[in-house]
Write an enzyme that holds these catalytic residues in place. Structure first.
Site, PDB file in Angstrom:
ATOM      1  N   GLU A   1       0.810  -1.222   0.000  1.00  0.00           N
ATOM      2  CA  GLU A   1       0.000   0.000   0.000  1.00  0.00           C
ATOM      3  C   GLU A   1       0.842   1.270   0.000  1.00  0.00           C
ATOM      4  O   GLU A   1       0.538   2.237  -0.680  1.00  0.00           O
ATOM      5  CB  GLU A   1      -0.920   0.016   1.228  1.00  0.00           C
ATOM      6  CG  GLU A   1      -2.035  -1.003   1.169  1.00  0.00           C
ATOM      7  CD  GLU A   1      -2.900  -0.960   2.416  1.00  0.00           C
ATOM      8  OE1 GLU A   1      -3.415   0.120   2.740  1.00  0.00           O
ATOM      9  OE2 GLU A   1      -3.045  -2.003   3.068  1.00  0.00           O
ATOM     10  N   TYR A  43       2.745  -4.090  13.189  1.00  0.00           N
ATOM     11  CA  TYR A  43       1.582  -3.396  12.623  1.00  0.00           C
ATOM     12  C   TYR A  43       0.821  -2.654  13.717  1.00  0.00           C
ATOM     13  O   TYR A  43       0.452  -3.247  14.740  1.00  0.00           O
ATOM     14  CB  TYR A  43       0.669  -4.413  11.942  1.00  0.00           C
ATOM     15  CG  TYR A  43      -0.446  -3.796  11.137  1.00  0.00           C
ATOM     16  CD1 TYR A  43      -0.171  -2.903  10.101  1.00  0.00           C
ATOM     17  CD2 TYR A  43      -1.776  -4.103  11.403  1.00  0.00           C
ATOM     18  CE1 TYR A  43      -1.182  -2.335   9.362  1.00  0.00           C
ATOM     19  CE2 TYR A  43      -2.805  -3.545  10.663  1.00  0.00           C
ATOM     20  CZ  TYR A  43      -2.507  -2.659   9.646  1.00  0.00           C
ATOM     21  OH  TYR A  43      -3.513  -2.099   8.903  1.00  0.00           O
TER      22      TYR A  43
END
Length: 527
Positions: A7, A280
């Site tokens: 991304e 994350y």
């Protein structure tokens, strides 16, 4: 050559260093397809929806398609959550005509070992995760598009209504009402101040007087009296370390300790993740992998000594917690970001992670009962503590509040005896961090929505920030009042939690997404 799709451009650059030659690494820069901006885009009967390319993404996907044609395999490594899975789905859906070998991979830290493991465990798109994102997006669109115009017309101003932002705004408005409706209440306590061995301490008569006149007879009895130590007790207490950060706790602490807004804190954590410094940062889990626990416990032993080493920990996670995720933790302890704010955030995460695996803080609780010789039926209490072993508080500046050594029968002369007035205080307004923590405790929102939630409330002028705290505007209060009267389910905390839980059930493959969305939006929207 192989193609890897992520991304973020930063994430792409970091991974490219690990993969080296033989790989193309490209970033989608977020979502590639979404519902149209200027129309509902959802059939209310079938719940079929129409997606369009996000601006500039058709060209990007065309470029990816040219590379995919030449690639041996294509790996889609977008973020490991429902939003990332949906992006992966739309990329796969576009590229599948150009390459039959397209795989989904997911990892929670950007390290060579994690990427290698993910490539080995390649899989297909998880359609349950995708369907949960479809459900979330369509439900939010239905609520926003079907209620906002009605609210705007009724209130004669532009209004935007949201599934999660509405109950969050209600929390802020209700807190403001509690503050406004708070009536100051005065209470009075008799206190005595003593000094022994150079240590000054207070003892309090544990009785609340509503008026000074009620306390005066007791005060007159003891103000010139000597006091005797009736008892002095000590008790060892162990205070366990805090849990490592999940998203809500991290945002609260970053807001409180570093003065960062939720948006700033989330962006800095995301950058640290993309650069390979932390795991994350959107997670509701406190779990640390066994391998990392061993590594961190060894570091604690080598750096601070064996006495500071705690035990491997397992945490009871909430229902529907994303168990594959870990907490927010460093990927390595020998790395240090160069930018000051990034370093502050990294240190905050590193310290909390180490604390969570360190030995208990051991204190000696102290309690003394002192009685005035002039009124032995009145017992004054004094409490204190001192640290026996700092354990996980080695990173904190915990100040002992110890009593001096006292023995039963000791006679003490107070330095003064006085009446203290205590005025009750209203509750404090939410900070951005405490609001997120409150939402988490209610089961409202998810780690991926916290940043945009607070940002939306501010950008739409529903709240303003005063001295670091959230205050509702007149518009915000009007909107909550309107929703409470006309769409009470939308601002009902229990119903909003139910919606979140049902979306999680789709993710777990236990509910059909269209059936569930129809059920929820009809309950929420129909008056």
């Amino acid at each position: 050559m192989k193609l890897l799709v992520v991304e973020s451009p930063t994430k792409a650059r970091t991974i490219k260093k690990f993969l080296g030659e033989g790989w193309w690494v490209f970033a989608t820069k977020g979502h590639v397809k979404d519902l149209p901006e200027n129309e509902l885009g959802v059939d209310l009967n079938t719940l079929e929806f129409r997606v369009v390319f996000v601006r500039g993404k058709k060209k990007l996907l065309d470029e990816l398609a040219k590379i995919a044609k030449r690639a041996e395999e294509v790996y889609i490594a977008t973020d490991p959550d429902r939003e990332g899975e949906a992006i992966a789905y739309w990329v796969w859906d576009y590229l599948k005509r150009f390459n039959k070998n397209i795989w989904r991979i997911a990892f929670y830290e950007i390290l060579p070992s994690a990427i290698k493991k993910a490539l080995h465990e390649k899989r297909n798109i998880d359609m349950n995760l995708v369907y949960s994102q479809f459900a979330r997006r369509v439900l939010d669109r239905l609520i926003g598009y079907l209620i906002s115009p009605k609210a705007s017309k009724d209130l004669k101003t532009t209004i935007s209504v949201g599934r999660v932002q509405s109950p969050a705004l209600r929390l802020i408005v209700e807190r403001e009402e509690q503050i406004e409706n708070h009536k100051k209440k005065k209470s009075y306590y008799i206190k005595a101040v003593f000094e022994k061995d150079g240590i000054t301490f207070q003892a309090t008569l544990p009785y609340r007087f509503e008026k000074p006149s009620n306390a005066e007879p007791f005060l007159n009895k003891v103000k010139d009296s000597l006091f005797m130590v009736k008892s002095f007790s000590i008790k060892e207490e162990r205070k366990p370390p805090p849990k490592p950060f999940n998203t809500a706790e991290y945002l609260k602490e970053a807001n409180q300790r570093l003065g960062l807004t939720v948006k700033e804190a989330q962006q800095l954590a995301q950058k640290l993740y993309e650069l390979g410094y932390i795991t994350y940062p959107r997670t509701d889990s406190h779990r640390i992998s066994e391998e990392k626990q061993k590594e961190f416990l060894s570091y604690i032993s080598d750096t601070y000594g064996r006495d500071y080493v705690g035990k491997p920990r397992k945490f009871k996670e909430r229902q529907h917690s994303q168990l594959a995720h870990e907490c927010i933790r460093p990927t390595r302890l020998d790395l240090l970001p160069s930018e000051i704010k990034e370093r502050q955030v990294f240190d905050l995460i590193k310290v909390r992670t180490l604390q969570s695996l360190m030995a208990d803080w051991i204190i000696e609780d102290q309690k003394a009962i002192l009685v005035p010789l002039s009124a032995e039926n009145l017992e004054f209490e004094a409490e204190g503590f001192r640290t026996l072993f700092p354990g996980w508080t080695i990173f904190e500046r915990v100040q002992d509040q110890a009593l001096p050594p006292l023995e039963e029968g000791h006679i003490l002369k107070p330095k003064k005896v006085f009446l203290e007035e205590v005025v009750s205080k209203p509750p404090e307004r939410y900070t951005e961090g405490t609001l997120i923590k409150k939402l988490e405790s209610l089961g409202i929102g998810r780690p991926s929505t916290y940043q945009t939630l607070v940002d939306t409330l501010k950008s739409r002028n529903y709240v303003v920030v005063e001295k670091g705290r959230l205050k509702p505007t007149g518009l915000g209060r009007t909107l909550v009042s309107y929703l409470m009267e006309n769409y009470p389910r939308l601002v009902d905390y229990g119903f909003t939690k139910l919606m979140e839980d049902k979306l999680d059930e789709i993710e777990e493959g236990r509910r059909d997404w269209k059936e569930l969305v129809r059920e929820l939006y009809q309950t929420a929207i129909l008056r």
